[in-house]
Design an enzyme around this catalytic site. Structure first.
Site, PDB file in Angstrom:
ATOM      1  N   SER A 113     -50.973 -73.604 -53.164  1.00 21.84           N
ATOM      2  CA  SER A 113     -52.705 -73.438 -53.128  1.00 21.84           C
ATOM      3  C   SER A 113     -53.220 -72.033 -52.438  1.00 21.84           C
ATOM      4  CB  SER A 113     -53.562 -74.956 -52.911  1.00 21.84           C
ATOM      5  OG  SER A 113     -53.372 -76.214 -53.059  1.00 21.84           O
TER       6      SER A 113
ATOM      7  N   LYS B 247     -54.747 -69.879 -54.905  1.00 21.45           N
ATOM      8  CA  LYS B 247     -56.331 -70.386 -55.271  1.00 21.45           C
ATOM      9  C   LYS B 247     -57.129 -69.352 -55.277  1.00 21.45           C
ATOM     10  CE  LYS B 247     -55.113 -75.548 -55.248  1.00 21.45           C
ATOM     11  NZ  LYS B 247     -55.229 -76.472 -54.839  1.00 21.45           N
TER      12      LYS B 247
ATOM     13  N   TYR C 281     -50.623 -71.603 -63.771  1.00 17.84           N
ATOM     14  CA  TYR C 281     -51.007 -71.810 -62.669  1.00 17.84           C
ATOM     15  C   TYR C 281     -50.330 -72.564 -61.972  1.00 17.84           C
ATOM     16  CZ  TYR C 281     -52.439 -75.770 -58.903  1.00 17.84           C
ATOM     17  OH  TYR C 281     -53.266 -76.446 -57.722  1.00 17.84           O
TER      18      TYR C 281
ATOM     19  N   TYR D 174     -60.111 -78.446 -48.004  1.00 23.01           N
ATOM     20  CA  TYR D 174     -60.488 -80.289 -48.818  1.00 23.01           C
ATOM     21  C   TYR D 174     -60.783 -80.804 -47.992  1.00 23.01           C
ATOM     22  CZ  TYR D 174     -56.539 -77.784 -51.133  1.00 23.01           C
ATOM     23  OH  TYR D 174     -55.734 -76.837 -52.052  1.00 23.01           O
TER      24      TYR D 174
ATOM     25  N   VAL E 155     -49.478 -76.575 -49.844  1.00 24.81           N
ATOM     26  CA  VAL E 155     -48.555 -77.889 -50.132  1.00 24.81           C
ATOM     27  C   VAL E 155     -47.195 -77.462 -49.210  1.00 24.81           C
ATOM     28  CG1 VAL E 155     -49.388 -79.341 -51.089  1.00 24.81           C
ATOM     29  CG2 VAL E 155     -48.285 -78.197 -52.379  1.00 24.81           C
TER      30      VAL E 155
HETATM   31  O1  DON Z   1     -50.882 -78.457 -58.039  1.00 25.59           O
HETATM   32  C1  DON Z   1     -50.225 -78.815 -57.031  1.00 25.59           C
HETATM   33  O2  DON Z   1     -50.506 -80.615 -56.570  1.00 25.59           O
HETATM   34  C2  DON Z   1     -50.129 -77.773 -55.715  1.00 25.59           C
HETATM   35  N1  DON Z   1     -49.741 -76.478 -56.872  1.00 25.59           N
HETATM   36  C3  DON Z   1     -51.140 -77.423 -55.205  1.00 25.59           C
HETATM   37  C4  DON Z   1     -51.344 -77.848 -54.286  1.00 25.59           C
HETATM   38  C5  DON Z   1     -51.632 -77.120 -52.866  1.00 25.59           C
HETATM   39  O3  DON Z   1     -51.364 -76.600 -52.619  1.00 25.59           O
HETATM   40  C6  DON Z   1     -52.352 -78.162 -52.281  1.00 25.59           C
HETATM   41  N2  DON Z   1     -52.272 -77.625 -50.465  1.00 25.59           N
HETATM   42  N3  DON Z   1     -52.533 -78.046 -49.065  1.00 25.59           N
END
Ligand code: DON
Length: 604
Positions: A64, A67, A189, A241, A259
């Site tokens: 993320s 993003k 994505y 978040y 993550v």
């Molecule tokens: O879309 C997802 O769930 C993962 N590619 C990214 C989520 C993420 O990194 C949340 N951040 N902490």
């Protein structure tokens, strides 16, 4: 010797290396292979210095964190209005994978949650045959200062299990937030999240954001200047978040987590922080990463609302042309007149970021000086940035001063030169050096007070040469008959730095520059002499090697006293030698007095 900054990182690393809280992400199966003990901390300063400890070069997927940066690319591609219509900038208070869309419009609350990030991907354009992911990968690589590659295993693992994100994608299609089939956007994505980075890459990305979008390692512009604050804004309000509120309270830095175990944090105008450790808390943020950032903010006072974080006033120092002059040497009488009217020229040395709070005191000073000055020089040597507000204010005060008959010019503008010229001041208001700017202003003041002053002194005879000003006719005749003569064309080197000093030169026409060689064809102008003046005395008297080059800047005629002639005069005409030495001593006294005045002005 270890830097105290490295020691701070080392202590933090030892403090949390044994922390066993959190869990490595496994909802994307490949992610679960990460080693829970991986742990790196890195700080990158806005001028490109890295401090690092632990697994800072271990590759992992950005997830993320990407993003925040792809949001900058979407803004560049589509502009703020287009993006804001489709993606909000409000913290949702929900988890990163919540299907939280605004009632009615279906717009995601912000670009940091998955819904907003997928929508952001859909705004990125395919240009010149380049796919979205190719453009995203290039953009993030520029921010990191190195080529980022996709981790294909993690990409496939997420693509095969990303059902929730697919549901979000179709919801976004349903509300026309994305205007095409979501399949390709979703794959983009997943690939974007699977780009491999290191902890050091994150810190450099952070320093790029801290450095107004310029990558401090490569010097390349990675993020458009006008969108840096938009990216930092959503990072500050939504980047962590449903822990964003507590984050900005306890850490106080725009940040983004992933993550994969990474956290990127930014102290605008100062530094970027990268922390990497896979075990995550319930919000999907790295447990060790959170602790390290909280401790860094406290122990290094990094909280961006920290009162000590207020930038210092932009006015570094100020002086006028009665204290500091151009390096161009003027005849004694002319110089004395210039000094008398030197307060008509003022130099303001600026520093740091020019923004409203720091530049406003400079504007006040400019308005005040308008009552006394004809010319004001702004020296940008120590300026880090000039924001749009300051450019606008600079142009407005430049116009007001011009209407009041005051000329405002800038020097040492560097990368700020083009924006300053484009703001309305024009290239003619920019001077490469303060020396050149001072000489231009001095010429205009002299034209006003000594209308007959000739900027280029005419050729002179020995009688008008300062060095021989106390010699009688017989002595002048002797010198005239015994001194050697030499002619040089513009650009010729008359004296080479480091060479033996067996001649003393007396200029009878033309002008020369004394230059300190800086390498790569660059030089600093130390002095300018014109007809009637002498040069080369210092090394000639103490027989040291020449300390600088002397170059003809126009056709030059000069007479030369060789060491042999000077010794002969000393034996046969000691009174004549004494007169020459006395004149040299008086000139050196004057230069020393002038240097003392300058030093005291530059020290205040
Ligand atoms: O879309 C997802 O769930 C993962 N590619 C990214 C989520 C993420 O990194 C949340 N951040 N902490």
């Amino acid at each position: 010797m270890k830097s105290p900054v490295s020691h701070v990182l080392k202590v933090l690393h030892e403090r949390y290396a044994t922390l066993r809280e959190g869990k490595v992400a496994d909802y994307i199966p490949e992610l679960s292979k990460a080693n829970p003990d991986w742990f790196g901390i890195c700080i990158a300063t806005r001028d490109g210095h890295l401090y690092e400890v632990g697994d800072t070069r271990q590759k992992f997927t950005i997830q993320s964190i990407s993003k925040a940066l792809s949001y900058g690319l979407a803004l560049e591609d589509r502009g703020e209005d287009h993006v804001l219509k489709r993606i909000g900038v409000e913290p949702s208070g929900d988890a990163f994978n919540a299907i939280s869309l605004k009632p009615g419009s279906g717009a995601p609350f912000n670009p940091m949650i998955n819904a907003g990030a997928i929508a952001t991907c859909g705004q990125i354009l395919k240009i010149d045959g380049e796919s979205r992911i190719e453009r995203i990968a290039k953009y993030l690589s520029r921010c990191a200062g190195g080529q980022l590659e996709i981790d294909e295993e993690i990409y496939r693992s997420e693509s095969m299990t990303g059902h929730r994100n697919r549901a979000i994608g179709w919801m976004l299609r349903n509300f026309d937030i994305i205007e095409e089939e979501p399949r390709e956007i979703l794959e983009t994505y997943f690939q974007q999240c699977s780009l491999k980075v290191t902890c050091a890459d994150l810190a450099v990305m952070g320093a790029t954001l801290a450095n107004q979008g310029f990558n401090p390692i490569t010097g390349e512009r990675a993020i458009a200047h006008e969108y840096v604050d938009n990216v930092l804004g959503v990072m500050a309000s939504c980047g962590m978040y449903d822990w964003s509120g507590e984050w900005i309270y306890r850490v106080g830095l725009p940040a983004k987590s992933g993550v994969g175990g990474g956290i990127l944090a930014v102290l605008p105008g100062q530094l970027g922080i990268g922390v990497f450790s896979p075990p995550l808390d319930e919000q999907g943020n790295s447990v060790r990463g959170i602790r390290v950032c909280m401790d860094l903010a406290r122990e290094l006072s990094l909280h961006m609302f920290n009162p000590s974080a207020v930038p210092q006033p932009a006015l570094r120092r100020s002086y006028n042309a009665s204290q500091v002059n151009s390096r161009r040497r003027l005849p004694a009488i002319t110089f004395r007149e210039l000094r008398r009217y030197g307060d008509r020229i003022r130099v303001l040395e600026l520093q740091g970021p020019l923004l409203f709070s720091t530049f406003e005191p400079v504007i006040r000073e400019l308005v005040k000086q308008a009552a006394y000055c004809q010319h004001i020089i702004l020296n940008f040597t120590y300026v880090f940035s000039v924001d749009a507000v300051s450019l606008r204010m600079l142009h407005q005060v430049w116009q007001q001063l011009a209407e009041a008959g005051v000329r405002l010019i800038c020097c040492h503008a560097g990368r700020h030169g083009h924006p300053i010229a484009a703001a309305g001041l024009g290239e003619e208001s920019l001077f490469t050096t303060e020396d050149a700017a001072l000489e231009s202003c001095e010429n205009e003041v002299l034209a006003g007070i000594l209308p007959h002053h000739e900027m280029v002194p005419p050729p002179v005879g020995l009688l008008d040469c300062t060095l021989f000003s106390r010699c009688d006719a017989a002595e002048l005749e002797l010198l005239g008959s015994r001194m050697e003569s030499a002619s040089y064309a513009a650009g010729d080197t008359i004296i080479q730095s480091g060479s033996r000093a067996d001649e003393l030169f007396v200029l009878t026409s033309g002008s020369v520059e004394v230059r300190l060689n800086l390498g790569n064809k660059r030089y600093q102008r130390l002095d300018v002499f014109s007809s009637g003046m002498s040069f080369g005395e210092l090394a000639f008297l103490d027989a040291s090697p020449r300390s600088a080059d002397v170059v003809a800047t126009a056709g030059v005629e000069c007479r030369i006293i060789t060491r042999a002639l000077f010794e002969e005069i000393g034996h046969a005409h000691p009174a004549l030698k004494a007169k020459i030495l006395n004149e040299i001593a008086l000139q050196l006294c004057d230069r020393l007095r002038q240097a003392n005045i300058e030093i005291s002005a530059l020290r205040n």
